[in-house]
Motif scaffolding. Structure first.
Motif, PDB file in Angstrom:
ATOM      1  N   ASN A  87      19.645  -2.119   7.455  1.00 45.61           N
ATOM      2  CA  ASN A  87      18.666  -2.276   6.386  1.00 45.61           C
ATOM      3  C   ASN A  87      18.337  -0.903   5.827  1.00 45.61           C
ATOM      4  O   ASN A  87      17.647  -0.103   6.463  1.00 45.61           O
ATOM      5  N   TRP A  89      16.280   0.004   3.721  1.00 48.43           N
ATOM      6  CA  TRP A  89      14.845   0.238   3.515  1.00 48.43           C
ATOM      7  C   TRP A  89      14.167   0.791   4.766  1.00 48.43           C
ATOM      8  O   TRP A  89      13.092   1.376   4.685  1.00 48.43           O
ATOM      9  N   ARG A  95      14.008   5.179   1.282  1.00 44.83           N
ATOM     10  CA  ARG A  95      12.735   4.759   0.677  1.00 44.83           C
ATOM     11  C   ARG A  95      12.215   5.838  -0.272  1.00 44.83           C
ATOM     12  O   ARG A  95      11.761   5.554  -1.386  1.00 44.83           O
ATOM     13  N   ASP A 123      12.729  -6.672   1.728  1.00 48.89           N
ATOM     14  CA  ASP A 123      11.659  -5.694   1.950  1.00 48.89           C
ATOM     15  C   ASP A 123      11.136  -5.112   0.641  1.00 48.89           C
ATOM     16  O   ASP A 123       9.931  -4.905   0.475  1.00 48.89           O
ATOM     17  N   LYS A 126       8.854  -7.448  -1.195  1.00 52.54           N
ATOM     18  CA  LYS A 126       7.510  -7.417  -0.610  1.00 52.54           C
ATOM     19  C   LYS A 126       6.726  -6.192  -1.060  1.00 52.54           C
ATOM     20  O   LYS A 126       5.500  -6.221  -1.131  1.00 52.54           O
ATOM     21  N   GLU A 127       7.440  -5.119  -1.365  1.00 52.29           N
ATOM     22  CA  GLU A 127       6.800  -3.869  -1.809  1.00 52.29           C
ATOM     23  C   GLU A 127       6.458  -3.896  -3.294  1.00 52.29           C
ATOM     24  O   GLU A 127       5.904  -2.927  -3.822  1.00 52.29           O
TER      25      GLU A 127
END
Length: 215
Positions: A87, A89, A95, A123, A126-127
């Protein structure tokens, strides 16, 4: 901003993840030449339209090999973010790079769809990012793995696109002369429609322009 707003050079960025030899070896959802060609469409388009671009690899020196040079050679001064995480992220440098683009609309392409694309997509949604996934530039270990991953991302709110759609959505008008020739070069190099372009240029010469005589 919403998914109804089209991608533009001013509102979007792109992340290209894990287009590496070891990852290509596992691709069975498409003929491997399909994502190989289509990620070049994405990368050349991003360069042409000056889109903020993030490139990331996984274990490039210990397992997966380097990111394909057909892409990285387009961005000779680009830092490539190498990770241990499936992942992206989860990687602090990734990031940081994504936040540094200052964009909320993010195109994500990668190998494989079920991990390297799906995980950061969930992810980042969601951010608060809006994620666009060029399905034909991604690949997975089977057709079902690719399809189910695309379905899961769509259900979560990601928007499916294709590589040529990305080109056309940024160009919008053939009379945009500053990018017209570059778009034509991309289509000729990586799309079946390039055959028609070559024929039209041969048959009509200087009159062959979708942007009208001025182009």
């Amino acid at each position: 901003m919403s998914n109804l707003d089209m991608l533009t050079p001013q509102n979007s960025a792109i992340a290209l993840i894990d287009y590496q030899p070891a990852m290509y070896q596992g691709v069975q959802s498409h003929d491997r030449i399909v994502p190989f060609n289509n990620v070049q469409i994405l990368a050349k388009t991003a360069k042409l339209f000056k889109i903020p671009t993030v490139i990331s690899t996984v274990a490039s020196k210990t397992f997966s090999g380097p990111f394909m040079p057909e892409v990285t050679d387009l961005f000779p001064n680009q830092d490539i973010i190498d990770r241990t995480s499936m992942n992206a992220w989860l990687d602090a440098n990734f990031r940081k790079a994504m936040h540094a683009t200052g964009r909320k609309k993010i195109v994500i392409g990668g190998l494989w769809t079920h991990a390297c694309v799906l995980f950061p997509t969930l992810d980042m949604l969601k951010e608060g990012f809006e994620i666009y996934v060029p399905a034909d530039a991604c690949g997975d270990v089977s057709p079902e793995a690719h399809t189910r991953s695309m379905e899961r991302m769509i259900q979560a709110g990601a928007v499916p696109i294709t590589s040529l759609q990305y080109v056309f959505e940024l160009q919008q008008d053939w009379a945009r002369l500053e990018t017209y020739d570059g778009v034509m070069d991309i289509i000729k190099a990586h799309s079946p429609y390039g055959i028609q372009i070559r024929f039209s240029k041969w048959a009509l010469g200087d009159h062959a322009s979708e942007g009208g005589a001025a182009a």
